[in-house]
Design a protein around this motif. Structure first.
Motif, PDB file in Angstrom:
ATOM      1  N   TYR A   1      29.016  79.385  30.261  1.00  0.00           N
ATOM      2  CA  TYR A   1      27.692  79.099  30.808  1.00  0.00           C
ATOM      3  C   TYR A   1      27.800  78.457  32.190  1.00  0.00           C
ATOM      4  N   THR A   2      28.683  77.464  32.338  1.00  0.00           N
ATOM      5  CA  THR A   2      28.835  76.778  33.617  1.00  0.00           C
ATOM      6  C   THR A   2      29.316  77.734  34.688  1.00  0.00           C
ATOM      7  N   GLU A   3      30.302  78.563  34.358  1.00  0.00           N
ATOM      8  CA  GLU A   3      30.830  79.520  35.335  1.00  0.00           C
ATOM      9  C   GLU A   3      29.733  80.488  35.769  1.00  0.00           C
ATOM     10  N   GLU A   4      28.896  80.884  34.841  1.00  0.00           N
ATOM     11  CA  GLU A   4      27.779  81.768  35.181  1.00  0.00           C
ATOM     12  C   GLU A   4      26.840  81.098  36.184  1.00  0.00           C
ATOM     13  N   LYS A   5      26.550  79.825  35.971  1.00  0.00           N
ATOM     14  CA  LYS A   5      25.653  79.082  36.855  1.00  0.00           C
ATOM     15  C   LYS A   5      26.259  78.939  38.256  1.00  0.00           C
ATOM     16  N   VAL A   6      27.565  78.667  38.306  1.00  0.00           N
ATOM     17  CA  VAL A   6      28.242  78.538  39.591  1.00  0.00           C
ATOM     18  C   VAL A   6      28.187  79.868  40.336  1.00  0.00           C
ATOM     19  N   GLN A   7      28.496  80.966  39.633  1.00  0.00           N
ATOM     20  CA  GLN A   7      28.495  82.291  40.265  1.00  0.00           C
ATOM     21  C   GLN A   7      27.087  82.696  40.718  1.00  0.00           C
ATOM     22  N   GLU A   8      26.109  82.364  39.913  1.00  0.00           N
ATOM     23  CA  GLU A   8      24.718  82.674  40.275  1.00  0.00           C
ATOM     24  C   GLU A   8      24.312  81.941  41.551  1.00  0.00           C
ATOM     25  N   ALA A   9      24.649  80.641  41.620  1.00  0.00           N
ATOM     26  CA  ALA A   9      24.333  79.854  42.814  1.00  0.00           C
ATOM     27  C   ALA A   9      25.128  80.370  44.008  1.00  0.00           C
ATOM     28  N   ARG A  10      26.358  80.785  43.774  1.00  0.00           N
ATOM     29  CA  ARG A  10      27.202  81.312  44.854  1.00  0.00           C
ATOM     30  C   ARG A  10      26.624  82.606  45.427  1.00  0.00           C
ATOM     31  N   ARG A  11      26.184  83.501  44.543  1.00  0.00           N
ATOM     32  CA  ARG A  11      25.584  84.765  44.996  1.00  0.00           C
ATOM     33  C   ARG A  11      24.303  84.511  45.788  1.00  0.00           C
ATOM     34  N   ARG A  12      23.502  83.569  45.325  1.00  0.00           N
ATOM     35  CA  ARG A  12      22.203  83.319  45.940  1.00  0.00           C
ATOM     36  C   ARG A  12      22.320  82.510  47.234  1.00  0.00           C
ATOM     37  N   THR A  13      23.178  81.490  47.247  1.00  0.00           N
ATOM     38  CA  THR A  13      23.220  80.571  48.384  1.00  0.00           C
ATOM     39  C   THR A  13      24.493  80.664  49.222  1.00  0.00           C
TER      40      THR A  13
ATOM     41  N   TYR B   1      29.280  73.298  45.113  1.00  0.00           N
ATOM     42  CA  TYR B   1      28.474  73.309  43.892  1.00  0.00           C
ATOM     43  C   TYR B   1      28.558  71.944  43.197  1.00  0.00           C
ATOM     44  N   TYR B   2      29.771  71.399  43.149  1.00  0.00           N
ATOM     45  CA  TYR B   2      29.968  70.124  42.462  1.00  0.00           C
ATOM     46  C   TYR B   2      29.684  68.921  43.356  1.00  0.00           C
ATOM     47  N   ILE B   3      30.105  68.992  44.615  1.00  0.00           N
ATOM     48  CA  ILE B   3      29.866  67.873  45.526  1.00  0.00           C
ATOM     49  C   ILE B   3      28.367  67.620  45.690  1.00  0.00           C
ATOM     50  N   PHE B   4      27.599  68.690  45.861  1.00  0.00           N
ATOM     51  CA  PHE B   4      26.156  68.555  46.075  1.00  0.00           C
ATOM     52  C   PHE B   4      25.360  68.601  44.771  1.00  0.00           C
ATOM     53  N   ARG B   5      26.078  68.607  43.647  1.00  0.00           N
ATOM     54  CA  ARG B   5      25.456  68.543  42.318  1.00  0.00           C
ATOM     55  C   ARG B   5      24.388  69.618  42.125  1.00  0.00           C
ATOM     56  N   PHE B   6      24.766  70.856  42.451  1.00  0.00           N
ATOM     57  CA  PHE B   6      23.838  71.979  42.282  1.00  0.00           C
ATOM     58  C   PHE B   6      23.307  72.057  40.862  1.00  0.00           C
ATOM     59  N   TYR B   7      24.099  71.644  39.910  1.00  0.00           N
ATOM     60  CA  TYR B   7      23.699  71.699  38.498  1.00  0.00           C
ATOM     61  C   TYR B   7      22.502  70.802  38.203  1.00  0.00           C
ATOM     62  N   GLN B   8      22.188  69.879  39.130  1.00  0.00           N
ATOM     63  CA  GLN B   8      21.029  69.003  38.941  1.00  0.00           C
ATOM     64  C   GLN B   8      19.829  69.450  39.788  1.00  0.00           C
ATOM     65  N   LEU B   9      20.027  70.506  40.591  1.00  0.00           N
ATOM     66  CA  LEU B   9      18.967  70.950  41.493  1.00  0.00           C
ATOM     67  C   LEU B   9      18.275  72.204  40.973  1.00  0.00           C
ATOM     68  N   THR B  10      17.032  72.351  41.357  1.00  0.00           N
ATOM     69  CA  THR B  10      16.335  73.592  41.061  1.00  0.00           C
ATOM     70  C   THR B  10      16.859  74.667  42.013  1.00  0.00           C
ATOM     71  N   GLU B  11      16.579  75.925  41.723  1.00  0.00           N
ATOM     72  CA  GLU B  11      16.996  77.003  42.621  1.00  0.00           C
ATOM     73  C   GLU B  11      16.386  76.811  44.001  1.00  0.00           C
ATOM     74  N   GLU B  12      15.144  76.382  44.057  1.00  0.00           N
ATOM     75  CA  GLU B  12      14.471  76.154  45.338  1.00  0.00           C
ATOM     76  C   GLU B  12      15.202  75.063  46.136  1.00  0.00           C
ATOM     77  N   GLU B  13      15.605  73.992  45.469  1.00  0.00           N
ATOM     78  CA  GLU B  13      16.342  72.920  46.140  1.00  0.00           C
ATOM     79  C   GLU B  13      17.720  73.410  46.596  1.00  0.00           C
ATOM     80  N   GLN B  14      18.375  74.200  45.773  1.00  0.00           N
ATOM     81  CA  GLN B  14      19.685  74.758  46.143  1.00  0.00           C
ATOM     82  C   GLN B  14      19.561  75.625  47.394  1.00  0.00           C
TER      83      GLN B  14
END
Length: 186
Positions: A1-13, A20-33
């Protein structure tokens, strides 16, 4: 699940794994990312708008940057592999704490700090001489209010500018616009 989220954020942003970890993408909405100005975006902006490539590249070398902006530094500094023990002792004779930063390092990787005094000056010099080329600077003591944001780091304001030859505003015939500013908190 985590790897999927990282890859999704990577593709989008375009974020890198560490971002991803330094900026705590896991705590941000897609809009914030999507609002984050990341390393790849910064490089693209720099490449597009910096017409003076040699100056822009100089900023990726901490020693060259310090040399260029020496009159604004406001603190002693040197390159660890370019000074003798005597020169090192002279540069930092009034300092009690210094920081070593690899010349081409980014993101705080490889940074080390040292407490120094007359008794351990040679020992610290010898330790620094074994490290790769790096800038050694007197440790920065920031304003207490800035320190409240993250006491374990020097929190900085980065202002990215774009210089243009089209608007005649400054003495040198160039105009500088602020592209963005960011408060970097450890």
């Amino acid at each position: 699940y985590t790897e999927e989220k990282v890859q999704e954020a990577r593709r989008r942003t375009g974020c890198q794994y560490k971002e991803y970890y330094i900026f705590r993408f896991y705590q941000l909405t897609e809009e914030e990312q999507d609002q984050m100005c990341l390393i790849d975006m910064t490089k693209k902006i720099s490449e597009k708008y910096n017409v003076n490539k040699s100056f822009a590249n100089m900023l990726n070398d901490k020693a060259k940057t310090n040399e260029y902006f020496a009159k604004y530094m406001g603190r002693p500094w040197c390159v660890n592999t370019r000074v003798s023990a005597d020169e090192f002792a002279e540069v930092f004779k009034n300092s009690n704490r210094i920081i070593y930063k690899p010349i081409k390092g980014i993101g705080g990787h490889g940074i080390q700090s040292f407490n120094i005094n007359a008794e351990n000056m040679n020992e610290v010099y010898n330790e620094l001489a074994q490290l790769p080329d790096g800038v050694v600077e007197e440790y920065v003591i920031q304003h207490p209010r800035m320190s409240e944001l993250s006491p374990g780091a020097v929190n900085t304001m980065r202002v990215v500018t774009i210089v243009s030859n089209t608007k005649k505003v400054t003495e040198d015939g160039k105009h500088m616009d602020v592209a963005y500013a960011a408060l970097r908190i450890g």
